[in-house]
Design an enzyme around this catalytic site. Structure first.
Site, mmCIF file in Angstrom:
data_model
loop_
_atom_site.group_PDB
_atom_site.id
_atom_site.type_symbol
_atom_site.label_atom_id
_atom_site.label_comp_id
_atom_site.label_asym_id
_atom_site.label_seq_id
_atom_site.Cartn_x
_atom_site.Cartn_y
_atom_site.Cartn_z
ATOM 1 N N CYS A 1 0.497 -1.154 -0.052
ATOM 2 C CA CYS A 1 -0.014 -0.284 0.038
ATOM 3 C C CYS A 1 1.022 1.242 -0.211
ATOM 4 O O CYS A 1 1.291 2.002 1.703
ATOM 5 C CB CYS A 1 -1.147 0.096 1.242
ATOM 6 S SG CYS A 1 -1.314 1.272 1.088
ATOM 7 N N CYS B 1 -0.285 4.506 2.549
ATOM 8 C CA CYS B 1 -0.560 4.563 3.493
ATOM 9 C C CYS B 1 -0.220 3.394 4.300
ATOM 10 O O CYS B 1 1.011 2.775 3.630
ATOM 11 C CB CYS B 1 -2.219 4.858 3.792
ATOM 12 S SG CYS B 1 -3.020 4.180 5.623
ATOM 13 N N SER B 2 -0.908 1.819 4.805
ATOM 14 C CA SER B 2 -0.531 0.951 5.048
ATOM 15 C C SER B 2 -1.686 0.005 5.175
ATOM 16 O O SER B 2 -1.621 -0.662 5.991
ATOM 17 C CB SER B 2 -0.093 1.015 6.672
ATOM 18 O OG SER B 2 0.830 1.946 6.611
ATOM 19 N N CYS B 3 -2.544 -0.166 4.384
ATOM 20 C CA CYS B 3 -3.808 -1.696 4.081
ATOM 21 C C CYS B 3 -3.043 -2.505 4.166
ATOM 22 O O CYS B 3 -2.952 -2.769 3.330
ATOM 23 C CB CYS B 3 -4.545 -0.332 2.872
ATOM 24 S SG CYS B 3 -5.102 1.062 2.749
#
Lengths: 212, 237
Positions: free
Chosen positions: B136, B139-141
């Site tokens: 991601c 972000c950090s999905c």
């Protein structure tokens, strides 16, 4: 927002640091930060709050530190708490009341899947197999269109159905539309030095795309 | 009920309007205000979150016991062992595998795994000719119901920046050397879908039952930064 968070394709971020047998949390404060974020449902809007942190601050803060800062801003912006309350630690009258997540509600919430897929009769603008170009958009607000893909040509690999448009998260009209998996050849994104077999799939809403 | 909960803060923020949608003309002013405000709260995150929690508890906005239960769930229940069971089931049950590749979230829910960050999950299959890697960049999905919360490296700038431009170099740092003619597919989780890699079943696993197979499946193999290999004696995957 062309912010530091949109880092796909940057090359100077240093070596990967891998921790073996990494714990889920590294400190008690990370646990509390995550749990408050989860319980207050600070997810919507939170990302944008993190994205508008000054780049030096964004890079200098750990993930949970960013979460804490962004969530605090969001709770203040949403009127749940005030800066005065944060300073004094004392509740004051006049702020909004939230909906409390109780212990009894937690088990069901942990497994609840809120359907993000919308069952709406909205026609797709593109079809599987079609060549498309990612539009060159540069909004100063939240967007999920990464810079590295803008202006590039890809192929619609799959239509995922209709979803709310995340760029419109802060708006009343959520602009639901189709999301596609768009395949970009690595050479289209990065030039002829890239491996001819490699590709990047990016999930994109209709509004990000135009015919190529 | 939950929809109300989810919408609550968004609605409140939308009502607050300009407070979270600063126009650029005022961005500097806004930042200066922040600098000032940051000086009056403790700089130590542990103190800051303690103060925030106390305030929210006093105001009746959070329940401490609920917070404890959330932490407990993500520390001990919602983690990569869930994903490993999904992978092992797919390895032993072709019909399940087909359902998993067709509708990831529904097939995963058959094993009892669902929840936030997993409303829509797509499972991508590794073969001798195709390797998948999940990132991601924005972000950090990450697919929480099957993998839990992401490790620090997944959320880090080096991983997020390089996974799309230099995935092979990045994989070498993980000790994974992909042959040049293997197609490398990188999945950037930019929208609401979350991705899980279905790794190849390794040689030497013949005759193992589902539970034994699950013990071989590492978290990293389901992100795509590793292959599943036979665990060394006495070392869990």
């Amino acid at each position: 927002m062309n912010g530091i968070h949109d880092m796909g394709g940057m090359q100077d971020m240093g070596p990967l640091e891998y921790e073996k047998n990494e714990p889920v949390f590294h400190a008690p404060w990370e646990k509390r930060t995550f749990a408050i974020w989860w319980a207050t449902d600070a997810a919507p809007g939170y990302r944008y709050q993190a994205e508008i942190l000054p780049p030096v601050e964004y890079l200098g803060l750990s993930y949970y530190a960013r979460m804490l800062v962004a969530m605090t801003e969001l709770l203040v912006a949403g009127g749940m708490i005030t800066r005065a309350e944060l300073e004094t630690g004392q509740p004051m009258p006049g702020t909004r009341k939230g909906e409390l997540l109780t212990l009894a509600q937690v088990p069901a919430e942990l497994i609840k899947s809120e359907p993000s897929l919308r069952n709406l009769p909205i026609a797709p603008r593109f079809r599987t197999g079609q060549r498309v170009r990612a539009r060159n958009l540069n909004p100063v607000t939240h967007t999920r269109l990464p810079r590295y893909a803008r202006g590039k040509i890809g192929t619609i690999e799959r239509d995922h159905g209709v979803y709310d448009f995340e760029d419109a998260e802060q708006q009343l009209d959520k602009k639901p539309q189709h999301v596609y998996s768009v395949r970009f050849a690595a050479r289209e994104l990065w030039g002829q030095e890239a491996n001819q077999h490699d590709c990047v799939y990016v999930d994109m809403w209709d509004d990000y795309l135009e015919r190529a | 009920m939950t929809t109300t909960r989810r919408d609550f803060l968004t609605a409140a923020v939308t009502a607050a309007g300009a407070a979270v949608t600063p126009d650029l003309a005022h961005a500097h002013e806004h930042d200066h205000a922040h600098d000032h405000d940051h000086q009056v709260v403790p700089s130590d995150p542990a103190l800051r979150v303690k103060a925030l929690e106390s305030l929210l508890v006093e105001k009746g906005l959070v329940d401490r016991a609920a917070l404890d239960a959330i932490v407990d769930a993500y520390e001990y229940k919602i983690g990569p062992r869930n994903g490993a069971r999904v992978v092992a089931r797919a390895w032993v049950d072709p019909a399940y595998k087909q359902r998993l590749l067709t509708n990831g979230a529904a097939a995963i829910a058959e094993l009892g795994y669902s929840g936030p960050e997993g409303e829509q999950m797509m499972v991508v299959q590794n073969t001798p000719k195709v390797h998948n890697l999940v990132v991601c960049t924005l972000c950090s999905c990450y697919p929480w119901p099957v993998l839990g919360l992401p490790p620090v490296w997944y959320k880090s700038a080096p991983y997020r920046s390089r996974a799309v431009i230099d995935p092979r170099g990045l994989l070498r740092e993980f000790g994974l050397h992909l042959p040049d003619d293997v197609e490398l597919r990188v999945w950037d989780s930019t929208a609401d879908l979350r991705y899980l890699v279905l790794p190849e079943r390794p040689a030497g696993s013949e005759g193992l039952n589902e539970e034994e197979l699950a013990a071989w499946v590492s978290r990293d193999s389901m992100i795509g930064t590793a292959k599943v290999v036979k665990p060394a004696e006495g070392v869990p995957a």
